[in-house]
Design a protein around this motif. Sequence first.
Motif, short mmCIF file in Angstrom:
data_model
loop_
_atom_site.label_atom_id
_atom_site.label_comp_id
_atom_site.label_asym_id
_atom_site.label_seq_id
_atom_site.Cartn_x
_atom_site.Cartn_y
_atom_site.Cartn_z
N GLU A 1 -8.23 -5.43 -7.75
CA GLU A 1 -8.37 -5.52 -6.29
C GLU A 1 -7.24 -4.76 -5.58
O GLU A 1 -7.48 -4.03 -4.62
N HIS A 2 -6.02 -4.92 -6.05
CA HIS A 2 -4.89 -4.21 -5.45
C HIS A 2 -4.99 -2.71 -5.69
O HIS A 2 -4.68 -1.91 -4.81
N GLU B 1 -6.16 -0.71 8.03
CA GLU B 1 -5.06 -1.49 7.47
C GLU B 1 -3.95 -1.67 8.50
O GLU B 1 -3.37 -2.73 8.61
N SER C 1 -7.60 -1.35 -3.28
CA SER C 1 -7.04 -1.26 -1.92
C SER C 1 -6.08 -0.09 -1.80
O SER C 1 -6.08 0.63 -0.81
N ARG D 1 -6.56 3.34 0.69
CA ARG D 1 -5.59 3.75 1.71
C ARG D 1 -5.33 5.26 1.67
O ARG D 1 -4.68 5.79 2.57
#
Length: 92
Positions: free
Chosen positions: A72-73, A89, A76, A80
Amino acid sequence: MPFEMPETISPFAIDEALAGAAYEPEDVALLDTAFAHACNEASQRLLLGEGIRSLLAFAVLEGAKSGLRDPEHLTSFALRALPSFRAQESRR
């Protein structure tokens, strides 16, 4: 951790990111999962062409190189790399 993408990306950036790298099967599965999720999320807002897919792939590799191991990180982090996701964000 902000993702800084250079103004122009060398067509060989992914090859350079992979140079000398060895990945265990679990690492490949993590990279594949994060890349697939990032592409899926990005495709809900953008038309995915080869350039966007390459940018996401490069960002996934960079995130993994920086130590991110949670899918998940890592997803993300990769998203970005796209301006529309960075803007979202910053509004949070």
